[in-house]
Design an enzyme around this catalytic site. Structure first.
Site, PDB file in Angstrom:
ATOM      1  N   TYR A  53       0.873  -1.174   0.000  1.00 26.37           N
ATOM      2  CA  TYR A  53       0.000   0.000   0.000  1.00 26.37           C
ATOM      3  C   TYR A  53       0.910   1.224   0.000  1.00 26.37           C
ATOM      4  O   TYR A  53       1.628   1.471   0.975  1.00 26.37           O
ATOM      5  CB  TYR A  53      -0.901  -0.006   1.242  1.00 26.37           C
ATOM      6  CG  TYR A  53      -2.039   0.997   1.193  1.00 26.37           C
ATOM      7  CD1 TYR A  53      -3.293   0.625   0.733  1.00 26.37           C
ATOM      8  CD2 TYR A  53      -1.847   2.311   1.612  1.00 26.37           C
ATOM      9  CE1 TYR A  53      -4.333   1.527   0.687  1.00 26.37           C
ATOM     10  CE2 TYR A  53      -2.888   3.235   1.571  1.00 26.37           C
ATOM     11  CZ  TYR A  53      -4.130   2.842   1.106  1.00 26.37           C
ATOM     12  OH  TYR A  53      -5.157   3.744   1.064  1.00 26.37           O
ATOM     13  N   TYR A  66     -10.290  -2.507   6.539  1.00 24.16           N
ATOM     14  CA  TYR A  66      -9.796  -1.160   6.804  1.00 24.16           C
ATOM     15  C   TYR A  66      -9.564  -0.905   8.284  1.00 24.16           C
ATOM     16  O   TYR A  66      -8.886   0.041   8.652  1.00 24.16           O
ATOM     17  CB  TYR A  66     -10.767  -0.116   6.244  1.00 24.16           C
ATOM     18  CG  TYR A  66     -10.788  -0.024   4.734  1.00 24.16           C
ATOM     19  CD1 TYR A  66      -9.989  -0.848   3.941  1.00 24.16           C
ATOM     20  CD2 TYR A  66     -11.608   0.894   4.094  1.00 24.16           C
ATOM     21  CE1 TYR A  66     -10.018  -0.755   2.574  1.00 24.16           C
ATOM     22  CE2 TYR A  66     -11.639   1.003   2.710  1.00 24.16           C
ATOM     23  CZ  TYR A  66     -10.845   0.170   1.956  1.00 24.16           C
ATOM     24  OH  TYR A  66     -10.870   0.272   0.582  1.00 24.16           O
TER      25      TYR A  66
END
Length: 403
Positions: free
Chosen positions: A274, A366
């Site tokens: 990420y 998340y």
């Protein structure tokens, strides 16, 4: 443009090659650098089919010619078209449109394509071209081995206009990192030797198959650029980049873009990083308020040791920008340190939590509450801080209802 010292200056053009070719052909100009010369100045190649009609029992198609403006479109009899693939694509798009109409009207609409159907076919053709260009751009910019593909069989959404593909963190003003590696290991066999993880006081993260073997929340210390081991070292995994071919695709349940794997992925395998802009927590709070109003979430807080920095992948990022949330994900986050040993700025690596089939969508939680118990050292995406909660659309049996 050339200055007084006869030094060439290059300015990137915002127009595509196809647009420039259209201008050249319209003005009868020759430009070899974009492939327009005297021999092909007046060449005609079918780019896509816009419409269909029948006159006196004869079938005609409205043709958009590649490299020519739309004002040059012409109606051509079907026998003049030597492009069966484009004909098939035209009918596929037409049926996609007609399938949305009442079945009783299907037969009548085939006789003459209405303006709305023709508009849809043209928009779909333009979208297909735009997505193909974007796919080529992504593969030019990526630095890893796995290929990237783009697919939209759902709507007419084109590539995001305000997204820029990067391979590594992009630092912003106010972010000063410390702890660059100054020494490396001298192992002849990093798997059994006294390697970088042991020097850092942690466990070697991978097994002999380069699969993660430590629980979530524990850091990974890979060999760095100063180590004497080679590229085949078992402690060099994340730094090699995603090894799988992935597809950015349009979801059919309102979740926007998503990412699916085109290859089987074994359990505990590295899948992707990420990445994005590294910003201060103060800047993250400011941006977070703006993102909440738009219902988007791209802020990844780096609180492994402190809460100073955040990664924002909204405008700058890699394929992970398009990975959706799930309350029951198949990817898990780990903190990784390679050349930068600043504990405030770990790299964020996503590993598979189970075997993943080819064609399956990739997701992560998340809130970082996927498989396994996380320690307090885990990192979180977009902490609450009294922000508006976004409804979750993952559809899993254990969905929490909110991201």
């Amino acid at each position: 443009m050339v200055n007084s010292a006869f030094t060439a200056w290059c300015v990137p053009c915002l127009a595509s090659n196809e647009t420039l070719q259209e201008i050249c052909r319209k003005e009868s100009l020759i430009c070899k650098c974009i492939g327009i010369n005297r021999r092909n100045l007046n060449n005609y190649e079918v780019e896509y089919l816009c419409d269909r009609k029948k006159e006196k029992g004869k079938e005609y198609f409205l043709v958009k010619w590649k490299g020519w403006p739309e004002s040059s479109n012409t109606w051509e009899p079907v026998e003049n078209l030597k492009c069966p693939a484009l004909l098939k694509q035209f009918y596929n798009d037409l049926y996609t449109y007609l399938s949305k109409l009442e079945s009783g009207r299907l037969k009548n609409n085939l006789k003459s394509v209405g303006h709305s159907a023709g508009d849809f076919v043209v928009k779909k053709a333009k979208q297909r071209i735009a997505l193909k260009r974007w796919e080529e751009e992504l593969n030019r910019k990526k630095s890893h081995d796995g290929m990237l593909y783009v697919e939209n069989n759902v709507d007419l959404e084109e590539p995001p206009r305000d997204f820029f593909y990067i391979n590594d963190y992009k630092t912003t003003p106010g972010v000063i990192t410390l702890g660059e590696a100054i020494v490396g290991c001298e192992c002849t066999d990093c798997f059994t030797g006294t390697c970088c993880p042991m020097e850092a006081g942690v466990v070697f993260a991978y097994n002999e198959h380069k699969q993660i073997r430590i629980p979530p929340g524990r850091p990974i210390y890979e060999c760095n650029s100063r180590c004497k081991c080679g590229p085949d070292c078992p402690n060099r995994v994340v730094q090699k980049g995603p090894p799988y071919s992935l597809c950015i695709f349009r979801t059919d349940n309102g979740r926007g873009w998503g990412v699916k794997t085109l290859q089987k992925i074994k359990k505990h395998s590295f899948v992707m990083e990420y990445v994005g802009e590294v910003i201060t927590s103060e800047e993250a709070e400011r941006r977070g308020q703006q993102y909440d109003n738009k219902g988007i979430t791209y802020l990844f807080d780096l609180d492994y040791e402190s809460d100073e920095f955040t990664v924002d992948a909204a405008r700058y990022g890699n394929v992970s920008h398009f990975v959706n949330h799930s309350c029951d994900p198949n990817l898990q986050v780990y903190n990784v340190f390679i050349d930068n040993l600043d504990i405030r700025l770990p790299r964020i690596a996503l590993f598979s939590t189970r075997h993943i089939k080819a064609g399956e969508e990739l997701t992560f939680d998340y809130q970082m509450k996927g498989s396994g118990d996380l320690s307090s050292d885990s990192i979180e995406l977009s902490p609450s801080k009294n922000r508006v909660r976004t409804a979750c659309k993952c559809g899993t049996a254990i969905c929490r209802g909110f991201l």
